[in-house]
Design a protein around this motif. Structure first.
Motif, mmCIF file in Angstrom:
data_model
loop_
_atom_site.group_PDB
_atom_site.id
_atom_site.type_symbol
_atom_site.label_atom_id
_atom_site.label_comp_id
_atom_site.label_asym_id
_atom_site.label_seq_id
_atom_site.Cartn_x
_atom_site.Cartn_y
_atom_site.Cartn_z
ATOM 1 N N PHE A 1 27.255 -19.145 11.219
ATOM 2 C CA PHE A 1 28.621 -18.885 10.138
ATOM 3 C C PHE A 1 28.352 -18.967 8.897
ATOM 4 C CE2 PHE A 1 31.229 -16.793 12.949
ATOM 5 C CZ PHE A 1 31.008 -17.192 14.354
ATOM 6 N N LEU A 2 27.363 -20.266 8.756
ATOM 7 C CA LEU A 2 27.285 -20.683 7.406
ATOM 8 C C LEU A 2 25.654 -20.626 6.980
ATOM 9 C CD1 LEU A 2 29.633 -23.705 7.183
ATOM 10 C CD2 LEU A 2 29.821 -21.759 5.889
ATOM 11 N N GLY A 3 24.923 -20.314 8.074
ATOM 12 C CA GLY A 3 23.422 -19.929 7.656
ATOM 13 C C GLY A 3 22.575 -21.507 7.660
ATOM 14 N N PHE A 4 23.039 -22.523 8.158
ATOM 15 C CA PHE A 4 22.226 -23.700 8.099
ATOM 16 C C PHE A 4 22.804 -24.499 9.236
ATOM 17 C CE2 PHE A 4 24.885 -27.289 6.738
ATOM 18 C CZ PHE A 4 25.880 -26.786 6.462
ATOM 19 N N SER A 5 21.980 -25.300 9.641
ATOM 20 C CA SER A 5 22.084 -26.130 10.724
ATOM 21 C C SER A 5 22.286 -27.715 10.509
ATOM 22 C CB SER A 5 20.994 -26.021 11.630
ATOM 23 O OG SER A 5 21.481 -26.339 13.049
ATOM 24 N N PRO A 6 23.344 -28.436 10.471
ATOM 25 C CA PRO A 6 23.656 -29.640 9.847
ATOM 26 C C PRO A 6 23.146 -30.766 11.227
ATOM 27 C CG PRO A 6 25.689 -29.122 10.930
ATOM 28 C CD PRO A 6 25.007 -27.912 10.840
ATOM 29 N N ALA A 7 22.748 -31.814 10.771
ATOM 30 C CA ALA A 7 21.975 -32.706 11.715
ATOM 31 C C ALA A 7 23.026 -33.485 12.664
ATOM 32 C CB ALA A 7 21.264 -33.886 11.174
ATOM 33 N N VAL A 8 22.689 -33.508 13.786
ATOM 34 C CA VAL A 8 23.809 -34.202 14.694
ATOM 35 C C VAL A 8 23.539 -35.703 14.796
ATOM 36 C CG1 VAL A 8 24.666 -34.245 17.101
ATOM 37 C CG2 VAL A 8 24.240 -31.883 16.018
ATOM 38 N N ALA A 9 24.243 -36.678 14.496
ATOM 39 C CA ALA A 9 24.015 -38.131 14.739
ATOM 40 C C ALA A 9 25.051 -38.886 14.855
ATOM 41 C CB ALA A 9 23.323 -38.362 13.069
ATOM 42 N N ASN A 10 24.759 -40.162 14.990
ATOM 43 C CA ASN A 10 25.651 -41.459 14.759
ATOM 44 C C ASN A 10 26.521 -40.999 16.220
ATOM 45 O OD1 ASN A 10 24.525 -41.937 12.705
ATOM 46 N ND2 ASN A 10 26.270 -41.626 11.324
ATOM 47 N N TRP A 11 26.013 -40.668 17.365
ATOM 48 C CA TRP A 11 26.624 -40.845 18.555
ATOM 49 C C TRP A 11 27.234 -42.054 18.968
ATOM 50 C CZ3 TRP A 11 28.160 -36.966 21.430
ATOM 51 C CH2 TRP A 11 27.443 -35.643 21.218
ATOM 52 N N SER A 12 28.580 -42.116 19.258
ATOM 53 C CA SER A 12 29.211 -43.320 19.578
ATOM 54 C C SER A 12 28.533 -43.709 21.128
ATOM 55 C CB SER A 12 30.566 -43.210 19.974
ATOM 56 O OG SER A 12 30.970 -42.286 20.809
ATOM 57 N N ALA A 13 28.879 -44.983 21.358
ATOM 58 C CA ALA A 13 28.343 -45.557 22.677
ATOM 59 C C ALA A 13 28.661 -44.951 24.070
ATOM 60 C CB ALA A 13 28.675 -47.020 22.749
ATOM 61 N N ASP A 14 30.024 -44.337 23.892
ATOM 62 C CA ASP A 14 30.489 -43.521 25.057
ATOM 63 C C ASP A 14 30.256 -42.207 25.064
ATOM 64 O OD1 ASP A 14 34.002 -43.725 24.176
ATOM 65 O OD2 ASP A 14 32.303 -42.759 23.165
ATOM 66 N N THR B 1 27.391 -29.708 23.541
ATOM 67 C CA THR B 1 28.483 -28.806 22.882
ATOM 68 C C THR B 1 28.026 -28.973 21.396
ATOM 69 O OG1 THR B 1 30.037 -29.374 24.623
ATOM 70 C CG2 THR B 1 30.839 -28.803 22.313
ATOM 71 N N ALA B 2 27.741 -30.480 21.337
ATOM 72 C CA ALA B 2 27.391 -30.710 19.813
ATOM 73 C C ALA B 2 25.962 -29.863 19.339
ATOM 74 C CB ALA B 2 27.137 -32.320 19.735
ATOM 75 N N GLU B 3 25.130 -29.963 19.996
ATOM 76 C CA GLU B 3 23.978 -29.267 19.794
ATOM 77 C C GLU B 3 24.157 -27.879 19.409
ATOM 78 O OE1 GLU B 3 20.780 -30.181 19.329
ATOM 79 O OE2 GLU B 3 21.696 -32.136 19.567
ATOM 80 N N THR B 4 25.035 -27.240 20.436
ATOM 81 C CA THR B 4 25.524 -25.685 20.114
ATOM 82 C C THR B 4 26.270 -25.508 18.948
ATOM 83 O OG1 THR B 4 25.588 -25.711 22.644
ATOM 84 C CG2 THR B 4 26.274 -23.993 21.320
ATOM 85 N N ILE B 5 27.176 -26.450 18.631
ATOM 86 C CA ILE B 5 27.795 -26.252 17.318
ATOM 87 C C ILE B 5 27.106 -26.357 16.113
ATOM 88 C CG2 ILE B 5 29.606 -27.484 15.928
ATOM 89 C CD1 ILE B 5 30.987 -28.640 18.126
#
Lengths: 137, 191
Positions: free
Chosen positions: B96-109, B84-88
């Protein structure tokens, strides 16, 4: 290859849109359409539960002698039903295009409340155009 | 395996952005949003109230945006929250905004992640006044959009900005927390 009618059912099983696109179809009263939608919604839920294969979606296609009914359920729970003649090849593709028209003229209308019956002329026109285009192929 | 879905999502997002999205002038977009926030600040005179309103507006946008997203992208159900995070990030934000923010700082769970926005089209050219910088979450509409959109696909999330360059921080970081998966309401037989 003709498309006979389109139905849209909301998450709760209420009919929010129905339209015929061919001549000579049996006329039903508004109440009968509502019951039809509710019944289909129930059947759809049942079929996904009784499936021998786990994690199955609900009923997707129902075929009879004189027509076939395709159902497309979006990830948001809205169901699009398309009744077409039995020889129609591309009902699924047609359903996706109906979904696109819905996303445009219904959802993007700020004055439309989600889950309520659809009363948008632009949607009617867009759908009319789409079905005409698909029927003439 | 994670990189596989990531690259697929990225190409899908790029593709849709290039071919199936109508574009408007970025300045018009930035100025429209800016004037919206400025008007809200003037009307409510209370920054936390403005934050709330922005989030509510975003929610309204999100519940509608998700249908457009699903109709255009045709993605199937995501296997897990990571997908889901990657798709978002790679499809949704890109579309919708023309760029792709980095997905980071996943919590342990695996139930929380951050989106690191290197650029923010909403806040281009914006400088917050001193008192606003402390309280106002300028791009709070994005939090609402994510909450609304994900609620429609049966995920209840909480979103907030943990840092924002407009408020003097180094990065703009949007934290998304999965509260729970929602069950589809099966209506009991009513007759």
């Amino acid at each position: 290859m003709t498309i006979y009618s389109v139905f849209i059912i909301n998450k709760a099983g209420g009919l929010i849109y129905n339209k015929e696109f061919a001549e000579g179809l049996a006329k039903l009263s508004t109440n009968e359409y509502l019951v039809l939608a509710g019944t289909f919604h129930g059947v759809h839920a049942i079929t996904s539960r009784i499936s021998p294969v786990p994690n199955s979606t609900g009923i997707e296609m129902l075929q009879a002698d004189t027509f076939k009914l395709h159902c497309f359920q979006t990830a948001t729970g809205t169901k699009f039903l398309l009744a077409a003649d039995p020889n129609h090849q591309n009902v699924d593709a047609a359903l996706r295009r109906v979904y696109e028209v819905y996303a445009d003229y219904v959802m993007k209308n700020p004055f439309y409340t989600p889950e309520m019956p659809i009363r948008a002329e632009l949607f009617d026109m867009g759908l009319q155009r789409l079905i005409k285009q698909l029927n003439s192929v | 395996m994670a990189s596989g879905t990531g690259t697929r999502a990225r190409t899908a997002g790029d593709d849709i952005w290039k071919t199936r999205v109508e574009k408007i002038n970025a300045e018009l977009f930035t100025m429209t949003y800016g004037s919206l926030v400025a008007q809200l600040v003037k009307d409510y005179e209370d920054y936390s109230e403005v934050n709330k309103q922005l989030e509510k507006m975003g929610y309204n946008i999100g519940v509608r945006l998700i249908e457009d997203f699903l109709a255009k992208t045709n993605v199937g159900k995501c296997a897990d929250f990571k997908e889901t995070a990657e798709t978002i990030s790679k499809v949704g934000f890109k579309m919708f905004l023309g760029f792709s923010p980095a997905v980071a700082n996943w919590s342990a769970d695996g139930k929380e992640f951050s989106l690191l926005l290197e650029e923010n089209p909403l806040a281009e050219f914006v400088e917050l006044p001193e008192d606003a910088a402390a309280e106002l979450s300028y791009s709070n509409i994005l939090c609402g959009v994510l909450r609304g959109a994900l609620e429609m696909v049966l995920m209840q999330v909480e979103c907030s900005f943990v840092s924002d360059v407009l408020r003097g921080d180094d990065t703009t970081e949007l934290r998304v927390k999965l509260v729970k998966f929602l069950e589809e309401e099966v209506p009991m037989g009513d007759d």
